[in-house]
Design a protein around this motif. Structure first.
Motif, PDB file in Angstrom:
ATOM      1  N   ALA A 180     -32.985  -6.380  11.885  1.00 40.53           N
ATOM      2  CA  ALA A 180     -33.262  -5.369  12.901  1.00 40.53           C
ATOM      3  C   ALA A 180     -33.831  -4.125  12.232  1.00 40.53           C
ATOM      4  O   ALA A 180     -33.151  -3.488  11.425  1.00 40.53           O
ATOM      5  CB  ALA A 180     -31.987  -5.025  13.671  1.00 40.53           C
ATOM      6  N   VAL A 181     -35.066  -3.784  12.586  1.00 44.62           N
ATOM      7  CA  VAL A 181     -35.800  -2.707  11.928  1.00 44.62           C
ATOM      8  C   VAL A 181     -35.991  -1.557  12.906  1.00 44.62           C
ATOM      9  O   VAL A 181     -36.576  -1.736  13.980  1.00 44.62           O
ATOM     10  CB  VAL A 181     -37.171  -3.211  11.431  1.00 44.62           C
ATOM     11  N   ALA A 182     -35.511  -0.361  12.538  1.00 45.58           N
ATOM     12  CA  ALA A 182     -35.617   0.772  13.457  1.00 45.58           C
ATOM     13  C   ALA A 182     -35.541   2.087  12.713  1.00 45.58           C
ATOM     14  O   ALA A 182     -34.824   2.216  11.719  1.00 45.58           O
ATOM     15  CB  ALA A 182     -34.504   0.713  14.510  1.00 45.58           C
ATOM     16  N   GLY A 183     -36.259   3.076  13.234  1.00 48.65           N
ATOM     17  CA  GLY A 183     -36.169   4.438  12.745  1.00 48.65           C
ATOM     18  C   GLY A 183     -35.479   5.299  13.791  1.00 48.65           C
ATOM     19  O   GLY A 183     -34.571   4.855  14.474  1.00 48.65           O
ATOM     20  N   MET A 184     -35.931   6.555  13.917  1.00 46.62           N
ATOM     21  CA  MET A 184     -35.329   7.480  14.878  1.00 46.62           C
ATOM     22  C   MET A 184     -33.810   7.529  14.701  1.00 46.62           C
ATOM     23  O   MET A 184     -33.315   7.845  13.627  1.00 46.62           O
ATOM     24  CB  MET A 184     -35.723   7.104  16.318  1.00 46.62           C
ATOM     25  N   GLU A 185     -33.043   7.160  15.753  1.00 47.69           N
ATOM     26  CA  GLU A 185     -31.579   7.201  15.662  1.00 47.69           C
ATOM     27  C   GLU A 185     -30.987   5.875  15.212  1.00 47.69           C
ATOM     28  O   GLU A 185     -29.778   5.765  15.021  1.00 47.69           O
ATOM     29  CB  GLU A 185     -30.968   7.639  17.002  1.00 47.69           C
ATOM     30  N   GLY A 186     -31.805   4.834  15.048  1.00 51.26           N
ATOM     31  CA  GLY A 186     -31.354   3.576  14.470  1.00 51.26           C
ATOM     32  C   GLY A 186     -30.387   2.785  15.316  1.00 51.26           C
ATOM     33  O   GLY A 186     -29.596   1.992  14.787  1.00 51.26           O
ATOM     34  N   ALA A 187     -30.444   2.929  16.639  1.00 50.04           N
ATOM     35  CA  ALA A 187     -29.451   2.287  17.501  1.00 50.04           C
ATOM     36  C   ALA A 187     -29.696   0.796  17.699  1.00 50.04           C
ATOM     37  O   ALA A 187     -28.777   0.063  18.106  1.00 50.04           O
ATOM     38  CB  ALA A 187     -29.433   2.972  18.863  1.00 50.04           C
ATOM     39  N   LEU A 188     -30.892   0.335  17.404  1.00 54.65           N
ATOM     40  CA  LEU A 188     -31.245  -1.053  17.701  1.00 54.65           C
ATOM     41  C   LEU A 188     -30.293  -2.064  17.064  1.00 54.65           C
ATOM     42  O   LEU A 188     -29.902  -3.047  17.686  1.00 54.65           O
ATOM     43  CB  LEU A 188     -32.678  -1.337  17.255  1.00 54.65           C
ATOM     44  N   ALA A 189     -29.911  -1.829  15.814  1.00 55.67           N
ATOM     45  CA  ALA A 189     -29.081  -2.800  15.105  1.00 55.67           C
ATOM     46  C   ALA A 189     -27.747  -3.013  15.809  1.00 55.67           C
ATOM     47  O   ALA A 189     -27.258  -4.146  15.922  1.00 55.67           O
ATOM     48  CB  ALA A 189     -28.862  -2.345  13.668  1.00 55.67           C
ATOM     49  N   SER A 190     -27.128  -1.946  16.277  1.00 49.98           N
ATOM     50  CA  SER A 190     -25.840  -2.070  16.971  1.00 49.98           C
ATOM     51  C   SER A 190     -25.984  -2.864  18.264  1.00 49.98           C
ATOM     52  O   SER A 190     -25.142  -3.714  18.588  1.00 49.98           O
ATOM     53  CB  SER A 190     -25.267  -0.690  17.286  1.00 49.98           C
ATOM     54  N   VAL A 191     -27.048  -2.601  19.007  1.00 46.19           N
ATOM     55  CA  VAL A 191     -27.263  -3.309  20.268  1.00 46.19           C
ATOM     56  C   VAL A 191     -27.485  -4.796  20.002  1.00 46.19           C
ATOM     57  O   VAL A 191     -26.888  -5.658  20.642  1.00 46.19           O
ATOM     58  CB  VAL A 191     -28.450  -2.712  21.034  1.00 46.19           C
TER      59      VAL A 191
END
Length: 256
Positions: A180-191
């Protein structure tokens, strides 16, 4: 050249017969597994030891150094070579030195020798929050393919429009491992981890406005994920995430 199994057995028999000291055997094997090209010490035994051969980190190296390392690896019998963190100009310079290098500008990866057929147990799913995260996501996806994995990509499915992610629930639940790759607040991985039954490897990216602190905000958010089963690699480290995902996907188990 690395010492092959037959030669190691012969050396061990000499040790058993008292014809060679154990320390000599250790030194012989150790020296044979390292190729000194002057500016680098190449680990020629890495594939046998870890399952993955040497990978070349291209940032900070000259085109001449990269070409020299690739020649040495190929000369020692390595079938294919992955070079990370290249740019188009350096890739062209490497090719000009006689190296048949395929270069992808998005992932900044160079490949010599092509990509193997997948031999992993299931699918590595690379989930990318936004288009701006794609360079890191593609580094992960293409590295996983180079390491012999079947890869599926979900692009621009960040939490700002979570319905885009939920439309791929079947893909998430079928995956054997997810990056899971994400910037900003990085919430994607938890979801994603809250929806998946497999390990999730979170990759924070340096994408975001000032308070994202170059990816530190996403990194801390992922480290503090309330969902279980999330591991986290360093900022923008798509390669490291793919390496870990490949190790998981090659563990014996039920094919997915």
């Amino acid at each position: 050249m690395p010492v092959d199994e037959q030669e190691v057995r012969a050396l061990a028999q000499r040790v058993a017969a008292g014809e060679m000291r154990p320390s000599e055997l250790v030194d012989r094997v150790r020296s044979a597994s390292v190729c000194d090209v002057g500016f680098a010490q190449l680990d020629m035994d890495r594939a046998a030891r870890t399952g993955v051969p040497e990978v070349v980190y291209g940032a900070g190296k000259t085109a001449e150094q990269i070409a020299g390392i690739v020649r040495a690896l190929l000369g020692a019998g390595q079938e294919r070579v992955l070079v990370t963190r290249l740019d188009a100009a350096k890739a062209a310079q490497v090719r000009a030195r006689g190296i048949d290098l395929a270069f992808d500008e998005v992932s900044r990866l160079g490949v010599v020798g092509g990509v193997p057929e997948p031999d992993g147990c299931g699918t590595v799913l690379v989930v990318c929050a936004g288009t701006s995260d794609m360079p890191v996501a593609e580094e992960a996806a293409q590295t996983a393919e180079f390491l012999g994995n079947r890869v599926q990509r979900l692009t621009d499915v960040g939490v700002a429009g979570i319905h885009r992610l939920l439309g791929h629930l079947d893909d998430i639940q079928r995956a054997r491992v997810i990056v899971a790759v994400a910037g900003m607040e990085g919430a994607l991985a938890s979801v994603v981890a809250g929806l998946a039954s497999c390990p999730v490897i979170a990759v924070p990216t340096s994408v975001g406005y000032g308070a994202s602190f170059g990816g530190v905000t996403a990194l801390l958010a992922m480290l503090n994920s309330c969902a279980s089963g999330v591991s986290v690699v360093n900022i923008d480290n798509g390669f490291g995430a793919a390496f870990q995902a490949s190790l998981i996907n090659h563990l014996p188990g039920k094919e997915a």
